[in-house]
Design a protein around this motif. Sequence first.
Motif, PDB file in Angstrom:
ATOM      1  N   MET A 149     135.271 -20.530   2.214  1.00 22.57           N
ATOM      2  CA  MET A 149     136.278 -20.199   1.206  1.00 22.57           C
ATOM      3  C   MET A 149     135.913 -20.781  -0.155  1.00 22.57           C
ATOM      4  O   MET A 149     136.087 -20.128  -1.189  1.00 22.57           O
ATOM      5  CB  MET A 149     137.648 -20.703   1.648  1.00 22.57           C
ATOM      6  N   SER A 150     135.384 -22.014  -0.153  1.00 26.46           N
ATOM      7  CA  SER A 150     134.994 -22.654  -1.405  1.00 26.46           C
ATOM      8  C   SER A 150     133.850 -21.893  -2.069  1.00 26.46           C
ATOM      9  O   SER A 150     133.861 -21.639  -3.280  1.00 26.46           O
ATOM     10  CB  SER A 150     134.583 -24.099  -1.137  1.00 26.46           C
ATOM     11  N   SER A 151     132.851 -21.500  -1.280  1.00 30.12           N
ATOM     12  CA  SER A 151     131.713 -20.761  -1.823  1.00 30.12           C
ATOM     13  C   SER A 151     132.140 -19.394  -2.321  1.00 30.12           C
ATOM     14  O   SER A 151     131.709 -18.945  -3.399  1.00 30.12           O
ATOM     15  CB  SER A 151     130.622 -20.607  -0.749  1.00 30.12           C
ATOM     16  N   LEU A 152     132.986 -18.714  -1.541  1.00 30.76           N
ATOM     17  CA  LEU A 152     133.426 -17.372  -1.927  1.00 30.76           C
ATOM     18  C   LEU A 152     134.163 -17.410  -3.260  1.00 30.76           C
ATOM     19  O   LEU A 152     133.940 -16.554  -4.132  1.00 30.76           O
ATOM     20  CB  LEU A 152     134.326 -16.794  -0.838  1.00 30.76           C
ATOM     21  N   GLU A 153     135.028 -18.401  -3.442  1.00 31.34           N
ATOM     22  CA  GLU A 153     135.771 -18.505  -4.698  1.00 31.34           C
ATOM     23  C   GLU A 153     134.816 -18.657  -5.875  1.00 31.34           C
ATOM     24  O   GLU A 153     134.979 -17.997  -6.916  1.00 31.34           O
ATOM     25  CB  GLU A 153     136.728 -19.693  -4.652  1.00 31.34           C
ATOM     26  N   ARG A 154     133.798 -19.477  -5.719  1.00 32.08           N
ATOM     27  CA  ARG A 154     132.866 -19.716  -6.829  1.00 32.08           C
ATOM     28  C   ARG A 154     131.958 -18.507  -7.088  1.00 32.08           C
ATOM     29  O   ARG A 154     131.623 -18.222  -8.235  1.00 32.08           O
ATOM     30  CB  ARG A 154     132.068 -20.984  -6.546  1.00 32.08           C
TER      31      ARG A 154
ATOM     32  N   LEU B  46     123.903 -19.049 -11.483  1.00 29.86           N
ATOM     33  CA  LEU B  46     124.312 -20.174 -10.659  1.00 29.86           C
ATOM     34  C   LEU B  46     125.831 -20.224 -10.538  1.00 29.86           C
ATOM     35  O   LEU B  46     126.550 -20.114 -11.532  1.00 29.86           O
ATOM     36  CB  LEU B  46     123.817 -21.488 -11.254  1.00 29.86           C
ATOM     37  N   ALA B  47     126.297 -20.389  -9.296  1.00 28.83           N
ATOM     38  CA  ALA B  47     127.715 -20.623  -9.020  1.00 28.83           C
ATOM     39  C   ALA B  47     127.784 -21.967  -8.293  1.00 28.83           C
ATOM     40  O   ALA B  47     127.793 -22.016  -7.059  1.00 28.83           O
ATOM     41  CB  ALA B  47     128.297 -19.508  -8.166  1.00 28.83           C
ATOM     42  N   PRO B  48     127.797 -23.082  -9.038  1.00 26.46           N
ATOM     43  CA  PRO B  48     127.700 -24.398  -8.403  1.00 26.46           C
ATOM     44  C   PRO B  48     128.876 -24.690  -7.483  1.00 26.46           C
ATOM     45  O   PRO B  48     130.018 -24.325  -7.770  1.00 26.46           O
ATOM     46  CB  PRO B  48     127.686 -25.361  -9.599  1.00 26.46           C
ATOM     47  N   VAL B  49     128.582 -25.357  -6.371  1.00 26.95           N
ATOM     48  CA  VAL B  49     129.619 -25.715  -5.405  1.00 26.95           C
ATOM     49  C   VAL B  49     129.313 -27.089  -4.841  1.00 26.95           C
ATOM     50  O   VAL B  49     128.161 -27.410  -4.557  1.00 26.95           O
ATOM     51  CB  VAL B  49     129.707 -24.664  -4.277  1.00 26.95           C
ATOM     52  N   THR B  50     130.343 -27.906  -4.706  1.00 25.93           N
ATOM     53  CA  THR B  50     130.198 -29.226  -4.088  1.00 25.93           C
ATOM     54  C   THR B  50     130.589 -29.135  -2.625  1.00 25.93           C
ATOM     55  O   THR B  50     131.697 -28.705  -2.293  1.00 25.93           O
ATOM     56  CB  THR B  50     131.056 -30.271  -4.811  1.00 25.93           C
ATOM     57  N   VAL B  51     129.672 -29.524  -1.753  1.00 29.04           N
ATOM     58  CA  VAL B  51     129.891 -29.494  -0.311  1.00 29.04           C
ATOM     59  C   VAL B  51     130.221 -30.901   0.152  1.00 29.04           C
ATOM     60  O   VAL B  51     129.516 -31.856  -0.176  1.00 29.04           O
ATOM     61  CB  VAL B  51     128.642 -28.980   0.429  1.00 29.04           C
ATOM     62  N   VAL B  52     131.308 -31.034   0.910  1.00 28.69           N
ATOM     63  CA  VAL B  52     131.744 -32.325   1.437  1.00 28.69           C
ATOM     64  C   VAL B  52     131.832 -32.212   2.952  1.00 28.69           C
ATOM     65  O   VAL B  52     132.450 -31.282   3.484  1.00 28.69           O
ATOM     66  CB  VAL B  52     133.109 -32.746   0.866  1.00 28.69           C
ATOM     67  N   ALA B  53     131.213 -33.134   3.658  1.00 34.11           N
ATOM     68  CA  ALA B  53     131.234 -33.140   5.118  1.00 34.11           C
ATOM     69  C   ALA B  53     132.064 -34.308   5.617  1.00 34.11           C
ATOM     70  O   ALA B  53     131.652 -35.463   5.512  1.00 34.11           O
ATOM     71  CB  ALA B  53     129.813 -33.222   5.665  1.00 34.11           C
ATOM     72  N   ASP B  54     133.253 -34.022   6.140  1.00 34.61           N
ATOM     73  CA  ASP B  54     134.068 -35.017   6.839  1.00 34.61           C
ATOM     74  C   ASP B  54     133.543 -35.094   8.264  1.00 34.61           C
ATOM     75  O   ASP B  54     133.734 -34.174   9.064  1.00 34.61           O
ATOM     76  CB  ASP B  54     135.533 -34.593   6.818  1.00 34.61           C
ATOM     77  N   ARG B  55     132.880 -36.176   8.603  1.00 30.56           N
ATOM     78  CA  ARG B  55     132.198 -36.267   9.888  1.00 30.56           C
ATOM     79  C   ARG B  55     133.156 -36.315  11.068  1.00 30.56           C
ATOM     80  O   ARG B  55     132.746 -36.104  12.217  1.00 30.56           O
ATOM     81  CB  ARG B  55     131.255 -37.466   9.897  1.00 30.56           C
TER      82      ARG B  55
ATOM     83  N   SER C 139     134.326 -26.182  12.873  1.00 30.41           N
ATOM     84  CA  SER C 139     134.971 -24.942  12.450  1.00 30.41           C
ATOM     85  C   SER C 139     135.732 -25.137  11.147  1.00 30.41           C
ATOM     86  O   SER C 139     135.737 -24.263  10.272  1.00 30.41           O
ATOM     87  CB  SER C 139     135.908 -24.426  13.541  1.00 30.41           C
ATOM     88  N   VAL C 140     136.366 -26.295  10.995  1.00 33.80           N
ATOM     89  CA  VAL C 140     137.094 -26.597   9.762  1.00 33.80           C
ATOM     90  C   VAL C 140     136.110 -26.754   8.604  1.00 33.80           C
ATOM     91  O   VAL C 140     136.327 -26.231   7.501  1.00 33.80           O
ATOM     92  CB  VAL C 140     137.946 -27.873   9.930  1.00 33.80           C
ATOM     93  N   PHE C 141     135.023 -27.465   8.845  1.00 33.03           N
ATOM     94  CA  PHE C 141     134.002 -27.655   7.816  1.00 33.03           C
ATOM     95  C   PHE C 141     133.436 -26.323   7.345  1.00 33.03           C
ATOM     96  O   PHE C 141     133.329 -26.058   6.138  1.00 33.03           O
ATOM     97  CB  PHE C 141     132.885 -28.547   8.376  1.00 33.03           C
ATOM     98  N   LEU C 142     133.090 -25.450   8.281  1.00 34.55           N
ATOM     99  CA  LEU C 142     132.467 -24.176   7.917  1.00 34.55           C
ATOM    100  C   LEU C 142     133.448 -23.226   7.248  1.00 34.55           C
ATOM    101  O   LEU C 142     133.090 -22.511   6.310  1.00 34.55           O
ATOM    102  CB  LEU C 142     131.854 -23.523   9.151  1.00 34.55           C
ATOM    103  N   ARG C 143     134.701 -23.195   7.726  1.00 34.95           N
ATOM    104  CA  ARG C 143     135.690 -22.318   7.081  1.00 34.95           C
ATOM    105  C   ARG C 143     135.999 -22.798   5.662  1.00 34.95           C
ATOM    106  O   ARG C 143     136.159 -21.990   4.740  1.00 34.95           O
ATOM    107  CB  ARG C 143     136.964 -22.268   7.922  1.00 34.95           C
TER     108      ARG C 143
END
Length: 441
Positions: free
Chosen positions: A299-304, A277-286, A291-295
């Motif tokens: 990057m956050s997922s790749l780092e973890r 497991l490589a836990p990651v917290t996903v935050v959605a600024d509505r 494009s900003v959300f996905l990028r």
Amino acid sequence: MKTAPLTFGQLSVLRDLDLSGPDEQSDGNLPLVLDVPSGTSVDEVTAAWARLVERHEALRTVYDRRAAEPTQTVQPFLGLELDTAELSAPTREAALTVAEEWAEQEIHFDVDHSWRVAVGVHRGAATHLVCVIHHLAVDSAACTLLEDEFRTLVSGGTLAPDPPQPVDLALDQHGDEQQRRRTIGFWLDEWRGFVDEDRQGGDTSRRYRAVLYSERAQSAALAVSERLGVSVQSVIFGAASLALFDLKGRDRATFGLLAGNRMDKRWQAVLSSMNQLAPVTVVADRDAAPSVFLRTLYMSSLERLLYGSYSIDELRARLVEAGSSNPDPLQFDCYFNYLGEIALPPDEGSPAHEGVEWFADAWQGGPRFNLRVATGSGLHLSLTASEDYLGAEATGRCLASVEAALVSLADGEPGTVADVDLVPLRKAGPPPREEDGSAHE
């Protein structure tokens, strides 16, 4: 014989089994069916499997789980014979039925090798190799490796030189103290940012399992991936997060992201379990652009994922020392698992062609939201969710909403995250009937 500590991936599998009850020790069994070319004899199939057992030490390893630090011991290869299993039809489905039945029986990996294998025959002809292999010995990538090598051998080909072995990997992981300190330090910092609501555990309510197959959704995911320069899996992960947020009325969640841990070329061909497991917290600024959300998510997922290989025992001990309120590295309620390019089209007439297909509910434990994703001929989404977390209708709708989100992201380029269209494009289908637990067996 040689003995060594477990690899970090093997240790994670073992600790996960430690959390299961005595009647749930078969949960680590993975059914696998390998096709046999027409005209291949039982002896030729047996010889091919024997070569794989000789080549890969994981297939002749026993595991001692009694000590504080479990060990693995590699047994010498002394040859083998395989039984035959009569199949009801010369089809993959018939062979898989046998494998799934076997998978319900515990494999005693502490005294014997970690597999059950037979040559599947129909009317005297070998048609498949029917396998159940414990997760200690293989992960999804390792199963693909086995399938490729078996196909080469039964077709008369030769294999590359023997690959590195799990013992080599274990000694490397345990011996690199600098990398271990760096990785543990990273996760100690990360633990403070996890969402407590997604780390409750103990949900034993009824599970529902639904599947959706969509070529259109895969084309959309590929288009978004190419346009933004991010991975396909992160695009699908982002769409899945938005679908879940919509159903739960949230904008933040922590997922247990499954790390394959095969980015280092030295270990790509190791037959073993390397998933963690490589836990990651996903935050959605509505109000943010998709494009900003996905990028950001990419990057956050790749780092973890880069820190996805660690000693689960060492991390737990350090979290306890740090006074963490929940030091269990396995307790996450939401899983996202990208399996790679292995998806095949559903059978003709399958409900998955029209919308959501329902399957028998799973055992009443583990994560209460478990999304497995594969690409290939199309996008294959498989979601197991609990009654208390989503319920049946929302489980089906979640999958249909993921498809809708991907199409919206590709076609409309919505201005904000809030503008992503999550309205299902196809019917979710009826949920499982209460009287028999499933609309499809």
